[in-house]
Write a protein that holds these residues in place. Structure first.
Motif, PDB file in Angstrom:
ATOM      1  N   LYS A   1       0.483   0.266  -5.072  1.00 37.11           N
ATOM      2  CA  LYS A   1       1.371   0.748  -6.127  1.00 37.11           C
ATOM      3  C   LYS A   1       2.657   1.329  -5.545  1.00 37.11           C
ATOM      4  O   LYS A   1       3.678   1.384  -6.234  1.00 37.11           O
ATOM      5  CB  LYS A   1       0.660   1.809  -6.964  1.00 37.11           C
ATOM      6  CG  LYS A   1      -0.562   1.288  -7.717  1.00 37.11           C
ATOM      7  CD  LYS A   1      -1.298   2.411  -8.432  1.00 37.11           C
ATOM      8  CE  LYS A   1      -2.552   1.899  -9.131  1.00 37.11           C
ATOM      9  NZ  LYS A   1      -3.318   3.002  -9.779  1.00 37.11           N
ATOM     10  N   ARG A   2       2.605   1.734  -4.290  1.00 37.15           N
ATOM     11  CA  ARG A   2       3.755   2.398  -3.664  1.00 37.15           C
ATOM     12  C   ARG A   2       4.403   1.579  -2.554  1.00 37.15           C
ATOM     13  O   ARG A   2       5.563   1.816  -2.209  1.00 37.15           O
ATOM     14  CB  ARG A   2       3.319   3.745  -3.075  1.00 37.15           C
ATOM     15  CG  ARG A   2       2.779   4.744  -4.078  1.00 37.15           C
ATOM     16  CD  ARG A   2       2.332   6.009  -3.372  1.00 37.15           C
ATOM     17  NE  ARG A   2       3.408   6.611  -2.590  1.00 37.15           N
ATOM     18  CZ  ARG A   2       3.229   7.540  -1.658  1.00 37.15           C
ATOM     19  NH1 ARG A   2       2.005   7.961  -1.372  1.00 37.15           N
ATOM     20  NH2 ARG A   2       4.254   8.043  -1.003  1.00 37.15           N
ATOM     21  N   PHE A   3       3.641   0.627  -1.986  1.00 38.19           N
ATOM     22  CA  PHE A   3       4.128  -0.094  -0.813  1.00 38.19           C
ATOM     23  C   PHE A   3       3.855  -1.592  -0.942  1.00 38.19           C
ATOM     24  O   PHE A   3       2.984  -2.012  -1.697  1.00 38.19           O
ATOM     25  CB  PHE A   3       3.437   0.425   0.462  1.00 38.19           C
ATOM     26  CG  PHE A   3       3.526   1.906   0.655  1.00 38.19           C
ATOM     27  CD1 PHE A   3       4.699   2.497   1.092  1.00 38.19           C
ATOM     28  CD2 PHE A   3       2.436   2.727   0.381  1.00 38.19           C
ATOM     29  CE1 PHE A   3       4.783   3.865   1.258  1.00 38.19           C
ATOM     30  CE2 PHE A   3       2.503   4.096   0.540  1.00 38.19           C
ATOM     31  CZ  PHE A   3       3.683   4.673   0.982  1.00 38.19           C
ATOM     32  N   ASP A   4       4.629  -2.373  -0.175  1.00 42.92           N
ATOM     33  CA  ASP A   4       4.352  -3.789  -0.011  1.00 42.92           C
ATOM     34  C   ASP A   4       3.697  -3.996   1.346  1.00 42.92           C
ATOM     35  O   ASP A   4       3.970  -3.267   2.312  1.00 42.92           O
ATOM     36  CB  ASP A   4       5.641  -4.614  -0.082  1.00 42.92           C
ATOM     37  CG  ASP A   4       6.119  -4.819  -1.508  1.00 42.92           C
ATOM     38  OD1 ASP A   4       5.266  -4.882  -2.416  1.00 42.92           O
ATOM     39  OD2 ASP A   4       7.344  -4.904  -1.718  1.00 42.92           O
ATOM     40  N   PHE A   5       2.852  -5.039   1.437  1.00 39.73           N
ATOM     41  CA  PHE A   5       2.084  -5.277   2.652  1.00 39.73           C
ATOM     42  C   PHE A   5       2.163  -6.735   3.088  1.00 39.73           C
ATOM     43  O   PHE A   5       2.129  -7.639   2.260  1.00 39.73           O
ATOM     44  CB  PHE A   5       0.607  -4.932   2.422  1.00 39.73           C
ATOM     45  CG  PHE A   5       0.349  -3.471   2.168  1.00 39.73           C
ATOM     46  CD1 PHE A   5       0.269  -2.573   3.214  1.00 39.73           C
ATOM     47  CD2 PHE A   5       0.178  -2.998   0.872  1.00 39.73           C
ATOM     48  CE1 PHE A   5       0.014  -1.231   2.985  1.00 39.73           C
ATOM     49  CE2 PHE A   5      -0.073  -1.660   0.624  1.00 39.73           C
ATOM     50  CZ  PHE A   5      -0.156  -0.767   1.689  1.00 39.73           C
ATOM     51  N   ALA A   6       2.230  -6.935   4.404  1.00 44.49           N
ATOM     52  CA  ALA A   6       2.075  -8.253   5.017  1.00 44.49           C
ATOM     53  C   ALA A   6       1.012  -8.099   6.097  1.00 44.49           C
ATOM     54  O   ALA A   6       1.205  -7.372   7.074  1.00 44.49           O
ATOM     55  CB  ALA A   6       3.386  -8.749   5.619  1.00 44.49           C
ATOM     56  N   THR A   7      -0.124  -8.762   5.937  1.00 45.54           N
ATOM     57  CA  THR A   7      -1.264  -8.530   6.818  1.00 45.54           C
ATOM     58  C   THR A   7      -1.049  -9.145   8.200  1.00 45.54           C
ATOM     59  O   THR A   7      -0.371 -10.159   8.358  1.00 45.54           O
ATOM     60  CB  THR A   7      -2.561  -9.090   6.218  1.00 45.54           C
ATOM     61  OG1 THR A   7      -2.448 -10.510   6.084  1.00 45.54           O
ATOM     62  CG2 THR A   7      -2.822  -8.487   4.840  1.00 45.54           C
ATOM     63  N   TYR A   8      -1.654  -8.494   9.218  1.00 47.27           N
ATOM     64  CA  TYR A   8      -1.570  -9.021  10.576  1.00 47.27           C
ATOM     65  C   TYR A   8      -2.845  -8.836  11.393  1.00 47.27           C
ATOM     66  O   TYR A   8      -2.921  -9.328  12.525  1.00 47.27           O
ATOM     67  CB  TYR A   8      -0.378  -8.406  11.335  1.00 47.27           C
ATOM     68  CG  TYR A   8      -0.463  -6.911  11.558  1.00 47.27           C
ATOM     69  CD1 TYR A   8      -0.946  -6.387  12.756  1.00 47.27           C
ATOM     70  CD2 TYR A   8      -0.031  -6.017  10.582  1.00 47.27           C
ATOM     71  CE1 TYR A   8      -1.013  -5.019  12.961  1.00 47.27           C
ATOM     72  CE2 TYR A   8      -0.089  -4.656  10.785  1.00 47.27           C
ATOM     73  CZ  TYR A   8      -0.573  -4.156  11.976  1.00 47.27           C
ATOM     74  OH  TYR A   8      -0.631  -2.798  12.185  1.00 47.27           O
ATOM     75  N   ARG A   9      -3.850  -8.148  10.865  1.00 45.38           N
ATOM     76  CA  ARG A   9      -5.137  -8.037  11.557  1.00 45.38           C
ATOM     77  C   ARG A   9      -6.244  -7.812  10.531  1.00 45.38           C
ATOM     78  O   ARG A   9      -5.981  -7.342   9.426  1.00 45.38           O
ATOM     79  CB  ARG A   9      -5.167  -6.844  12.532  1.00 45.38           C
ATOM     80  CG  ARG A   9      -4.594  -7.113  13.897  1.00 45.38           C
ATOM     81  CD  ARG A   9      -4.936  -6.024  14.903  1.00 45.38           C
ATOM     82  NE  ARG A   9      -4.400  -4.731  14.580  1.00 45.38           N
ATOM     83  CZ  ARG A   9      -5.114  -3.678  14.202  1.00 45.38           C
ATOM     84  NH1 ARG A   9      -6.427  -3.779  14.064  1.00 45.38           N
ATOM     85  NH2 ARG A   9      -4.527  -2.518  13.934  1.00 45.38           N
ATOM     86  N   GLN A  10      -7.470  -8.141  10.922  1.00 44.82           N
ATOM     87  CA  GLN A  10      -8.621  -7.732  10.145  1.00 44.82           C
ATOM     88  C   GLN A  10      -9.015  -6.314  10.546  1.00 44.82           C
ATOM     89  O   GLN A  10      -8.874  -5.928  11.701  1.00 44.82           O
ATOM     90  CB  GLN A  10      -9.822  -8.643  10.430  1.00 44.82           C
ATOM     91  CG  GLN A  10      -9.692 -10.074  10.018  1.00 44.82           C
ATOM     92  CD  GLN A  10     -10.987 -10.806  10.294  1.00 44.82           C
ATOM     93  OE1 GLN A  10     -12.013 -10.558   9.668  1.00 44.82           O
ATOM     94  NE2 GLN A  10     -10.949 -11.711  11.258  1.00 44.82           N
ATOM     95  N   ASP A  11      -9.505  -5.564   9.591  1.00 40.97           N
ATOM     96  CA  ASP A  11     -10.112  -4.270   9.875  1.00 40.97           C
ATOM     97  C   ASP A  11     -11.547  -4.561  10.324  1.00 40.97           C
ATOM     98  O   ASP A  11     -12.368  -5.019   9.531  1.00 40.97           O
ATOM     99  CB  ASP A  11     -10.097  -3.420   8.605  1.00 40.97           C
ATOM    100  CG  ASP A  11     -10.594  -2.008   8.835  1.00 40.97           C
ATOM    101  OD1 ASP A  11     -11.210  -1.747   9.879  1.00 40.97           O
ATOM    102  OD2 ASP A  11     -10.373  -1.160   7.952  1.00 40.97           O
ATOM    103  N   VAL A  12     -11.832  -4.348  11.601  1.00 36.45           N
ATOM    104  CA  VAL A  12     -13.126  -4.741  12.165  1.00 36.45           C
ATOM    105  C   VAL A  12     -13.869  -3.543  12.738  1.00 36.45           C
ATOM    106  O   VAL A  12     -13.278  -2.702  13.427  1.00 36.45           O
ATOM    107  CB  VAL A  12     -12.941  -5.814  13.266  1.00 36.45           C
ATOM    108  CG1 VAL A  12     -14.268  -6.105  13.977  1.00 36.45           C
ATOM    109  CG2 VAL A  12     -12.381  -7.096  12.665  1.00 36.45           C
ATOM    110  N   LEU A  13     -15.163  -3.475  12.446  1.00 43.29           N
ATOM    111  CA  LEU A  13     -16.068  -2.495  13.044  1.00 43.29           C
ATOM    112  C   LEU A  13     -16.957  -3.229  14.039  1.00 43.29           C
ATOM    113  O   LEU A  13     -17.379  -4.352  13.786  1.00 43.29           O
ATOM    114  CB  LEU A  13     -16.938  -1.836  11.968  1.00 43.29           C
ATOM    115  CG  LEU A  13     -16.199  -1.169  10.804  1.00 43.29           C
ATOM    116  CD1 LEU A  13     -17.190  -0.687   9.749  1.00 43.29           C
ATOM    117  CD2 LEU A  13     -15.341  -0.017  11.302  1.00 43.29           C
TER     118      LEU A  13
END
Length: 309
Positions: free
Chosen positions: A137-149
């Motif tokens: 709602k406040r920001f735009d995003f362009a993904t570059y990695r997976q969040d990995v555990l």
């Protein structure tokens, strides 16, 4: 990614108080501020998508905020104790190169980046920020990695694979309190108990060095934590290995993304820049440099579905 203070302390402590693991090994990462950069070529398509008249914080410069508390290998100081290096800075360089801009990295705190990017203090934030619906709602995003555990064990541990609940049955698993990974383990234990399978024993530490020593000494079987932290330890000190991984939003998908002021028009050219670096191999080279192959993506996405809050 949202993490409690205790886990941030664990991340920061990963390289300053780490016990010796097996035979001492030299770091595989070049921490010199003069290390060879991984450059990307100018991307004419991405440059053409920059809104006409767009005003960067500094003309001709891509100003990126990186929170130092992200910890290695995402963000750390070079051997000169002032230059920010790590996978986040290297990724930011790929974007800057693609857009025909110079890169300026600004160290910030996790608490500062939302206001900083909203106010135009920074052009972008690359600081392990997970896409959530409220942030969209406040920001735009362009993904570059997976969040990995990652699930890590001592090198000679007979456990070779952890993919589902039954794989942790009867094991002692180190985990941070109040984290996403604790939620996973609690859900898996519940499933095991319903299936008549012995649950895992959760072992809590608020100190990275103590947790790693517990794993090495056999007081615990598995360490379950953000993959980047333990991948760095495995690469620089040895003695532990990854035997499994999960997306950090399990059972949903969690993505790490370049974070930008909402609606300023920069998300499209940055997305195109990332796609070019992925296709050109420079993106893969950055992740390989920092031992983060497990977090690689095949394509960048603009404002994907975010985690619920």
């Amino acid at each position: 990614m949202k993490r409690p203070i205790a886990l941030l302390a664990m991340a920061i402590g990963a390289v300053i108080a780490l016990p010796t693991l097996a035979a001492e090994q030299p770091p595989v990462f070049d921490l010199s501020p003069q290390r060879a950069p991984i450059d990307a070529p100018r991307n004419p398509a991405a440059i053409a998508q920059i809104p006409q008249g767009f005003k960067f914080v500094e003309p001709g410069t891509f100003t990126v905020a990186i929170a130092g508390a992200s910890g290695p290998p995402l963000a750390l100081l070079a051997s000169d104790d002032k230059t920010t290096i790590g996978s986040e800075a290297d990724t930011a360089r790929l974007i800057a190169d693609s857009l025909g801009l110079q890169l300026k990295v600004v160290q910030t705190s996790w608490e500062d980046w939302p206001l900083g990017v909203s106010s135009g203090k920074y052009d972008a934030v690359l600081s392990n920020v997970t896409v959530t619906e409220s942030r969209k709602k406040r920001f735009d995003f362009a993904t570059y990695r997976q969040d990995v555990l990652g699930f890590y064990v001592k090198d000679n541990n007979p456990v070779t694979s952890i993919k589902e609940a039954k794989d942790i049955a009867g094991l002692k698993v180190i985990v941070g309190s109040g984290t996403n990974q604790e939620k996973v383990l609690l859900a898996w234990n519940e499933a095991n108990e319903k299936a008549g399978v012995e649950p895992a024993t959760l072992v809590y530490y608020d100190d990275q060095a103590a947790a790693t020593l517990a794993l090495q000494s056999g007081r615990a079987d598995v360490f379950f934590a953000p993959n980047s932290l333990l991948a760095y330890i495995a690469a620089t000190r040895g003695g532990i290995k990854r035997v499994g991984q999960l997306n950090g939003g399990w059972p949903l998908q969690a993505d790490i993304a370049v974070t930008l002021r909402k609606g300023n028009g920069l998300v499209t050219p940055i997305h195109t820049a990332l796609e070019g670096a992925i296709a050109g191999g420079q993106y893969a080279a950055v992740l390989e440099r920092w031992g983060l192959d497990a977090e690689r993506i095949d394509h960048s996405q603009i404002n994907p579905p975010g985690l619920p809050d």
